[in-house]
Scaffold this active site. Structure first.
Site, PDB file in Angstrom:
ATOM      1  N   LYS A  15       1.141  -5.473 -55.488  1.00 46.66           N
ATOM      2  CA  LYS A  15       1.265  -5.731 -56.920  1.00 46.66           C
ATOM      3  C   LYS A  15       1.358  -7.214 -57.231  1.00 46.66           C
ATOM      4  CE  LYS A  15       6.144  -4.381 -56.428  1.00 46.66           C
ATOM      5  NZ  LYS A  15       7.123  -3.353 -56.822  1.00 46.66           N
ATOM      6  N   LYS A  19      48.362 -14.633 -28.858  1.00 44.87           N
ATOM      7  CA  LYS A  19      48.578 -16.055 -29.099  1.00 44.87           C
ATOM      8  C   LYS A  19      47.451 -16.817 -28.405  1.00 44.87           C
ATOM      9  CE  LYS A  19      51.582 -19.076 -30.873  1.00 44.87           C
ATOM     10  NZ  LYS A  19      52.923 -19.192 -30.267  1.00 44.87           N
ATOM     11  N   HIS A  20      46.746 -17.630 -29.162  1.00 48.26           N
ATOM     12  CA  HIS A  20      45.634 -18.416 -28.628  1.00 48.26           C
ATOM     13  C   HIS A  20      44.626 -17.528 -27.895  1.00 48.26           C
ATOM     14  CE1 HIS A  20      47.570 -21.975 -30.010  1.00 48.26           C
ATOM     15  NE2 HIS A  20      48.607 -21.819 -29.221  1.00 48.26           N
ATOM     16  N   ASN A  63      40.854 -16.221 -14.981  1.00 49.74           N
ATOM     17  CA  ASN A  63      41.238 -15.106 -14.114  1.00 49.74           C
ATOM     18  C   ASN A  63      42.464 -14.401 -14.690  1.00 49.74           C
ATOM     19  OD1 ASN A  63      39.348 -15.270 -11.929  1.00 49.74           O
ATOM     20  ND2 ASN A  63      40.409 -17.115 -11.221  1.00 49.74           N
ATOM     21  N   HIS A 116      35.421 -14.981 -20.680  1.00 51.88           N
ATOM     22  CA  HIS A 116      35.507 -16.443 -20.690  1.00 51.88           C
ATOM     23  C   HIS A 116      35.523 -16.993 -22.123  1.00 51.88           C
ATOM     24  CE1 HIS A 116      33.783 -15.782 -16.561  1.00 51.88           C
ATOM     25  NE2 HIS A 116      34.866 -16.498 -16.321  1.00 51.88           N
TER      26      HIS A 116
END
Length: 538
Positions: A78, A289-290, A432, A538
């Protein structure tokens, strides 16, 4: 192939005489169009948009008046016509362009208002392939790109949120648009088509099970410009990708000050962790935390789970994030607010609980309406210098694994339950990872160390601190279990855990020294279970 640049200078101001409007999302459409018409701007429209405007009593031309050609193929064709694209792309101060417009009866379009077929919304609905394909817009993106490219003359609007700004511009500038305003709209227009194409290409990749498409596109809608990033000298923004997974991006913030970059990151980590625990089986609480858990526990009630989680590391819990896997009740809320907390996130909350939290005006309360599915797929994206790392979400779940006892000693049923609990938590701790657990609660967590034995020692030391804080004579780690996110490369990490009090171990296995590690477990009469799956984070 290079294209020669046109040297015609761009005008600062352009009078808006004609607007082409073709929208799927009709939010605010009639009022916007009525204001445009009130300024003497001619309205041209297509299909359903034209009908909506006409039904509202507005005078509107059909786009076929510009093209001399009707809409065909169920509206698929169109606007793909020189009568439209010539009106959008013509450089009107260029003699050859102006001549072509005159020769072919092409009328200029000064304002383009287009939003696209709802491909993303259709995708969320789980529509079949045919429906999804039919919602891939062709004419809309073509017009948007044309109008935005020729922003020297055309103002291109792709979002109803910009209607008010367009009207303000026209009123302030006596019916004209300025070059700076048109350029701003052009940037937003190209961002919209880029996001749309990203959604389409992502759908194709998923449909084709293409885990590594040749080109990967990702897009998001701005949720909030944040005050700063991880540190005050960094800028940051929060974008929503449209993924339906319950979490921070989908949550309703009931109260509290604006979330920071670190709040969002930590809250996401907390809620993903409690999503591992089915509320129909157990109540669970994670304190983060963090981006690392400092306490996780399950219990018969949320308040029981919270108390057990807090006991693991009450010092680190100060200023942390609390995530719950079930509806926040008043008793739990009352206890949580006794400790300085940045964010509480839960699927829902009782009204009384909301009022209790509201007394702490800065405390954020987020309600998500559901839990993330720990087994669901999806992509995780991380930036690196010059590129993106893309992987599937870690959807591994300990309940789905074929657990293998590799020691002479078998774990008891209570130990097996704690081993599974600890491995669920270890999946969400930075590598780890070492997690000590007992009676459905963490009692020591070691995270993010370069050596696994260091993580084991740190977790044991944290457990000693928690034991003292709780005023207990017996160490929290006595007769506990321990989880490791990856295999023990040597026996030393295992021996540190045994020294701390662990009597059962869960780990992926797969080390060259597995036999040495198993032998150390047998010599200490410790049960060990291999999962066959690791959970690096990680």
């Amino acid at each position: 192939m290079s294209v020669k640049a046109n040297s015609t200078p761009l005008p600062d101001r352009v009078k808006v005489a004609r607007a082409l409007i073709s929208v799927s999302d009709k939010t605010g459409l009639v009022d916007f169009a009525r204001d445009l018409a009130g300024m003497g701007i001619e309205l041209v429209s297509t299909g359903g948009t034209r009908k909506t405007l006409s039904d509202a009593g507005l005078k509107v031309r059909d786009v076929s008046d510009l093209t001399g050609f009707p809409e065909v193929m169920d509206g698929r064709v169109k606007t793909l016509h020189p009568g439209v694209h010539g009106g959008l792309l013509a450089i009107r101060d260029d003699e050859s362009h102006a001549g072509a417009m005159a020769d072919h009866g092409i009328q200029p379009i000064d304002l383009l208002v287009v939003n696209l077929y709802p491909f993303e919304e259709t995708l969320k609905s789980g529509a079949d392939t045919a429906t999804q394909v039919e919602n891939i817009d062709i004419g809309g993106p073509a017009m948007i790109r044309a109008g935005a490219k020729n922003h020297g003359y055309v103002a291109t609007v792709v979002d109803p949120q910009d209607y008010a700004a367009v009207l303000d511009e026209l009123r302030t500038e006596a019916g004209e648009t300025t070059l700076g305003f048109r350029r701003m709209l052009a940037g937003r227009a190209y961002a919209r088509t880029a996001a749309y194409d990203a959604a389409v290409s992502g759908w194709f990749a998923e449909t084709l099970s293409d885990a590594a498409p040749r080109r990967f596109a990702i897009a998001g809608d701005l949720a909030e410009a944040l005050r700063y990033g991880e540190n005050p000298h960094q800028s940051a923004s929060f974008y929503r990708t449209g993924e339906a997974r319950p979490g921070v991006a989908t949550a309703r913030q009931v109260q509290g000050k604006a979330l920071s970059y670190n709040n969002i990151n930590d809250t996401d980590a907390a809620f993903e962790l409690v999503g591992e625990f089915d509320p129909a089986r157990t109540k669970a609480v994670a304190i983060i935390k963090h981006a690392n858990p400092c306490g996780v526990a399950e219990g018969a009630t949320l308040i029981e789970a919270y108390r057990k989680a807090l006991r693991c590391d009450p010092v680190s819990a100060f200023g942390g994030i609390v995530a719950l896997n079930d509806r926040l009740d008043a008793a739990s809320a009352r206890e949580i607010v006794e400790v300085f907390t940045e964010v509480i996130i839960a699927p829902e909350a009782d009204e009384e609980a909301i009022e209790i939290v509201r007394a702490k005006k800065n405390l954020r309360l987020l309600l998500t309406g559901g839990l993330p599915d720990p087994r669901a797929g999806g992509r995780v994206v991380k930036s690196v210098a010059g590129g993106l790392l893309v992987q599937s979400r870690d959807a591994g779940h300990v309940d789905d694994l074929d657990l293998r006892v590799v020691t002479r000693r078998q774990p008891s049923q209570a130990q097996l339950a704690d081993l599974k609990f600890a491995f669920r938590v270890a999946k969400h701790v930075k590598s780890n990872t070492i997690v000590y657990a007992k009676d459905g609660a963490t009692v020591g967590i070691g995270a993010g160390q370069m050596s696994r034995v260091d993580s084991a020692r740190i977790a044991a030391r944290k457990a000693e601190d928690a034991t003292k804080a709780a005023g207990l004579a017996e160490p929290l780690t006595r007769d506990c279990v321990v989880a490791s996110d990856a295999f023990f490369p040597f026996a030393d990490g295992l021996l540190s855990a045994i020294e701390a009090g662990a009597r059962a171990v869960i780990q992926p296995g797969g080390s060259m020294r597995d036999e040495e590690v198993i032998r150390a477990a047998d010599e200490n009469n410790v049960a060990m279970v291999f999962t066959g799956m690791r959970h690096f984070r990680h």
